[in-house]
Design a protein around this motif. Structure first.
Motif, mmCIF file in Angstrom:
data_model
loop_
_atom_site.group_PDB
_atom_site.id
_atom_site.type_symbol
_atom_site.label_atom_id
_atom_site.label_comp_id
_atom_site.label_asym_id
_atom_site.label_seq_id
_atom_site.Cartn_x
_atom_site.Cartn_y
_atom_site.Cartn_z
ATOM 1 N N ARG A 197 0.088 4.087 -0.498
ATOM 2 C CA ARG A 197 0.181 5.422 0.542
ATOM 3 C C ARG A 197 -0.009 5.293 1.532
ATOM 4 O O ARG A 197 0.601 6.274 2.052
ATOM 5 N N HIS A 198 -0.042 4.805 2.199
ATOM 6 C CA HIS A 198 -0.238 4.012 3.688
ATOM 7 C C HIS A 198 1.569 4.718 3.456
ATOM 8 O O HIS A 198 1.753 5.166 4.977
ATOM 9 N N ASP A 236 0.996 -0.986 -0.001
ATOM 10 C CA ASP A 236 0.077 -0.276 0.279
ATOM 11 C C ASP A 236 0.564 0.987 -0.273
ATOM 12 O O ASP A 236 1.647 1.381 1.161
ATOM 13 N N GLU A 289 -2.587 -1.427 -10.999
ATOM 14 C CA GLU A 289 -2.109 -1.766 -9.280
ATOM 15 C C GLU A 289 -2.628 -3.542 -9.705
ATOM 16 O O GLU A 289 -3.043 -3.667 -10.774
#
Length: 210
Positions: free
Chosen positions: A108-109, A106, A137
């Protein structure tokens, strides 16, 4: 460029020192003052520290922490760092991510975690393979062979496009880009540099969420 040999579709390796083209580009950007190290001493985190020449250069600027989720791949001086959970890591001046984020589940995390680990005005230096016009993705069902064919690596979870800049900015970073074509063509040929982009993300001094 004939003296360099290819590893996969997106990498040229020096036959003498075994440096990858992305490492040569980053060091060249430092040498030509396209990229600057802030006044030190600095606290720098280098993830997946396979670029030994770059590690040596960074260590001259202060305290270099070599980290990876699988530190045993890189030697006894590498510590475990999980970009998905960076609790306990703080006050960093620079985080270096050379072909790392295409492996992170992930991104963005992970960028939010990195944000929290940086000092104000801290930077993230990011290189990724830019394959498509927009980031794609990989679904969980995608086979390793299809990832290798479409995403440039059997363990890549996404293939980036230039819109990675917006993904980084969404966290709150300001982002600048350094393109390899800023280096004269004769030097790019001599150094075996492929087309590349270095993203410089900076955490502002003040931010609405701070």
């Amino acid at each position: 460029m004939a003296a360099f040999y290819r590893f996969g579709r997106y990498t040229l390796i020096c036959p003498l020192c075994h440096a990858l083209d992305r490492e040569r580009f980053l060091i060249c950007a430092l040498d030509r003052k396209l990229l600057g190290l802030p006044a030190g001493p600095l606290r720098i985190l280098q993830i997946a520290p396979s670029e030994k020449g770059l590690s040596k250069r960074l260590s001259q600027a202060g305290n270099l922490i070599k980290g990876d989720i699988e530190p045993g791949r890189y030697g006894p001086d590498t510590v475990q760092v999980d970009l998905m959970n960076m609790n306990g890591i703080s006050d960093l001046d620079i985080v270096v991510l050379c072909h790392v984020m295409e492996h992170v589940p992930d991104d963005r995390h992970a960028f939010r975690q990195i944000w929290s680990s940086l000092k104000p005005r801290g930077q993230v230096w990011i290189q990724v393979p830019l394959i498509y016009r927009q980031t794609l993705e990989a679904p969980p069902s995608m086979s390793r062979s299809e990832r290798d064919e479409r995403f440039g690596g059997s363990d890549h979870v996404r293939a980036y496009g230039p819109d990675i800049k917006e993904r980084i900015e969404d966290v709150g970073f300001t982002v600048a880009r350094i393109h390899s074509d800023r280096i004269p063509a004769a030097d790019r040929e001599r150094l075996g540099l492929l087309p590349d982009t270095l993203f410089i993300a900076e955490r502002p001094e003040k931010h609405n969420s701070d």
